[in-house]
Design a protein around this motif. Structure first.
Motif, short mmCIF file in Angstrom:
data_model
loop_
_atom_site.label_atom_id
_atom_site.label_comp_id
_atom_site.label_asym_id
_atom_site.label_seq_id
_atom_site.Cartn_x
_atom_site.Cartn_y
_atom_site.Cartn_z
N PRO A 1 -16.51 14.89 3.34
CA PRO A 1 -15.27 15.59 2.73
C PRO A 1 -14.84 16.64 3.79
O PRO A 1 -13.61 16.92 3.46
CB PRO A 1 -15.95 16.36 1.43
CG PRO A 1 -17.48 16.86 2.31
CD PRO A 1 -17.85 15.57 3.05
N THR A 2 -15.27 16.81 4.93
CA THR A 2 -14.52 17.80 5.84
C THR A 2 -13.78 16.90 6.93
O THR A 2 -13.19 17.79 7.96
CB THR A 2 -15.47 18.71 6.29
OG1 THR A 2 -16.50 18.29 7.21
CG2 THR A 2 -16.03 19.74 5.31
N ALA A 3 -14.05 15.58 7.10
CA ALA A 3 -13.63 14.89 8.37
C ALA A 3 -12.15 15.03 8.80
O ALA A 3 -11.89 14.88 9.89
CB ALA A 3 -13.84 13.51 8.02
N SER A 4 -11.35 15.02 7.75
CA SER A 4 -9.73 15.07 7.92
C SER A 4 -9.28 16.49 7.89
O SER A 4 -8.14 16.61 7.65
CB SER A 4 -9.12 14.15 7.24
OG SER A 4 -9.24 14.62 5.70
N LEU A 5 -10.15 17.56 7.70
CA LEU A 5 -9.52 19.17 7.58
C LEU A 5 -9.72 19.77 8.61
O LEU A 5 -10.44 19.70 9.39
CB LEU A 5 -10.63 19.61 6.19
CG LEU A 5 -10.38 18.77 5.06
CD1 LEU A 5 -11.46 19.54 3.92
CD2 LEU A 5 -9.00 18.54 4.53
N ASP A 6 -8.90 20.79 8.76
CA ASP A 6 -8.80 21.87 9.54
C ASP A 6 -9.85 22.81 9.41
O ASP A 6 -10.52 22.58 8.37
CB ASP A 6 -7.38 22.40 9.96
CG ASP A 6 -6.85 23.27 8.54
OD1 ASP A 6 -8.03 23.71 7.70
OD2 ASP A 6 -5.81 23.15 7.98
N PRO B 1 -14.94 9.78 -2.16
CA PRO B 1 -15.20 8.89 -1.01
C PRO B 1 -14.45 9.47 0.31
O PRO B 1 -13.79 10.50 0.38
CB PRO B 1 -14.53 7.70 -1.42
CG PRO B 1 -13.51 8.18 -2.44
CD PRO B 1 -13.79 9.21 -3.11
N GLN B 2 -14.72 8.70 1.43
CA GLN B 2 -13.93 8.98 2.54
C GLN B 2 -12.58 8.82 2.64
O GLN B 2 -11.88 9.68 3.14
CB GLN B 2 -14.47 8.08 3.87
CG GLN B 2 -15.98 8.21 4.08
CD GLN B 2 -16.41 7.50 5.37
OE1 GLN B 2 -15.64 7.24 6.14
NE2 GLN B 2 -17.79 7.16 5.32
N GLY C 1 -4.94 15.50 5.10
CA GLY C 1 -5.99 16.54 4.72
C GLY C 1 -5.67 17.04 3.38
O GLY C 1 -6.25 17.56 2.47
N GLU C 2 -4.37 17.16 2.94
CA GLU C 2 -3.63 17.50 1.63
C GLU C 2 -4.25 16.54 0.53
O GLU C 2 -4.62 17.11 -0.43
CB GLU C 2 -2.39 17.49 1.69
CG GLU C 2 -1.73 18.95 2.72
CD GLU C 2 -0.39 18.91 2.73
OE1 GLU C 2 0.32 19.95 3.03
OE2 GLU C 2 0.36 17.86 2.66
N ARG C 3 -4.10 15.24 1.01
CA ARG C 3 -4.69 14.26 -0.09
C ARG C 3 -6.26 14.31 -0.18
O ARG C 3 -6.44 14.29 -1.32
CB ARG C 3 -4.14 13.04 0.62
CG ARG C 3 -2.72 12.48 0.73
CD ARG C 3 -2.68 11.18 1.19
NE ARG C 3 -1.21 10.76 1.19
CZ ARG C 3 -0.88 9.66 1.66
NH1 ARG C 3 -1.48 8.31 1.76
NH2 ARG C 3 0.43 9.45 2.01
N GLN C 4 -6.69 14.63 0.75
CA GLN C 4 -8.33 14.86 0.55
C GLN C 4 -8.61 16.11 -0.45
O GLN C 4 -9.55 15.86 -1.14
CB GLN C 4 -8.90 15.08 1.90
CG GLN C 4 -10.58 15.26 1.94
CD GLN C 4 -11.16 13.84 1.63
OE1 GLN C 4 -10.68 12.76 1.14
NE2 GLN C 4 -12.47 13.95 2.07
N ARG C 5 -7.90 17.01 -0.16
CA ARG C 5 -8.24 18.00 -1.24
C ARG C 5 -7.57 17.87 -2.68
O ARG C 5 -8.17 18.34 -3.44
CB ARG C 5 -7.52 19.56 -0.58
CG ARG C 5 -8.05 20.14 0.61
CD ARG C 5 -7.62 21.33 1.23
NE ARG C 5 -6.48 21.05 2.02
CZ ARG C 5 -5.38 21.78 2.33
NH1 ARG C 5 -5.17 22.62 1.47
NH2 ARG C 5 -4.51 21.28 2.97
N VAL C 6 -6.59 17.15 -2.86
CA VAL C 6 -5.93 16.64 -3.98
C VAL C 6 -7.13 15.94 -4.77
O VAL C 6 -7.63 15.85 -5.83
CB VAL C 6 -4.82 15.94 -3.92
CG1 VAL C 6 -4.46 15.42 -5.47
CG2 VAL C 6 -3.54 16.81 -3.61
N GLN C 7 -7.91 15.12 -3.97
CA GLN C 7 -8.96 14.14 -4.53
C GLN C 7 -10.19 15.10 -4.98
O GLN C 7 -10.83 14.74 -5.66
CB GLN C 7 -9.36 13.16 -3.27
CG GLN C 7 -8.18 11.90 -3.17
CD GLN C 7 -7.97 11.35 -4.66
OE1 GLN C 7 -8.69 11.10 -5.50
NE2 GLN C 7 -6.76 10.75 -4.59
#
Length: 261
Positions: free
Chosen positions: A164-169, A81-82, A134-140
């Protein structure tokens, strides 16, 4: 095949999706794009089983997902999810393995491998709540990949990615795209909601454009990413493929070791 037929979603008296048909094919990445409020996340949630339908049907291999057990669904599809709230002070390894059956050395090795894949080596023992967004998103992302790895080896699985890319560099956006492509290349299906049309054009085998709860275009990148469709869906007059007057950066021109193959 994973299929939504005549999908209709109504919430608080408002129709969010109105008779949407969508098929997810094995070995393909399908990207949903469209303006804010178009129904992209709603459609993803309806297909994954999170939203109750006001009409239509969602099926997996011809069986309505409402007739499948939660365990069967978990083995065939996973949803990123977001955002995900974690209420307790879990470690990264515990978050990744929350949906994985079994434990021990095998799961420890899986965690290490998946953390390397999402560019978080050595993070297994870190507290999840100490990480950046961004790190949390990649853990998920590692978590949903671990879930699908424990599914049916003889049946295709489906990966649902909501922005999936919204919070990532920029570099880690490529990590996500590469992993999505790897899943499709192994015979799985991917449904991703993206806002960046350049990233969508770069990764998609097929693009579906939503506007006002309905599909306004569905086809290849070349067919869909064009002046007419973008103006009809977004209300913005653009010229596709024409460079602007000032400096610009296109992801298609970036060379990065962690970018999509």
């Amino acid at each position: 095949m994973y299929e939504g037929k005549d999908v209709r979603v109504v919430m608080n008296g408002r129709t969010l999706l109105n008779g949407v048909d969508l098929q997810l094919r094995e070995g393909q990445i399908t990207v949903l794009v469209g303006p804010n409020g178009a129904g992209k996340s709603t459609l993803l949630k309806a297909l994954s089983g999170e939203h109750r339908l006001a009409g239509g049907r969602v099926s997996l291999d011809g069986i309505s997902i409402s007739d499948l057990s939660p365990m069967d669904m978990a083995r065939r599809r996973a949803v990123l999810p977001q955002s995900v709230e974690v209420a307790f002070a879990f470690t990264v390894a515990e978050v990744i393995t929350v949906g994985v059956m079994g434990a021990g050395k095998r799961e420890s090795a899986r965690v290490t491998r998946l953390l390397d894949a999402v560019d978080l080596p050595g993070f297994a023992g870190r507290r999840y709540d100490s990480l950046s967004g961004g790190e949390r998103q990649r853990v998920q992302l590692a978590r949903v990949l671990a879930q699908l790895e424990c599914g049916h080896a003889d049946k295709p699985s489906y990966l649902f990615l909501d922005e999936p890319t919204a919070s990532l560099d920029l570099a880690h956006q490529f990590v996500v795209l590469r992993l999505a492509r790897a899943h499709a290349d192994k015979g799985g299906g991917v449904l991703a909601v993206l806002h960046d049309l350049n990233l969508a054009a770069m990764v998609a085998d097929r693009i579906v454009v939503l506007a006002r709860g309905e599909i306004v275009a569905d086809g290849t990148v070349e067919d869909v990413i064009c002046d007419e469709v973008i103006e009809r869906a977004f209300g913005v007059s653009v010229r596709v493929g024409v460079p602007p007057a000032g400096p610009y950066v296109l992801p298609q021109n970036i060379r990065h070791p962690s970018g999509p193959a």
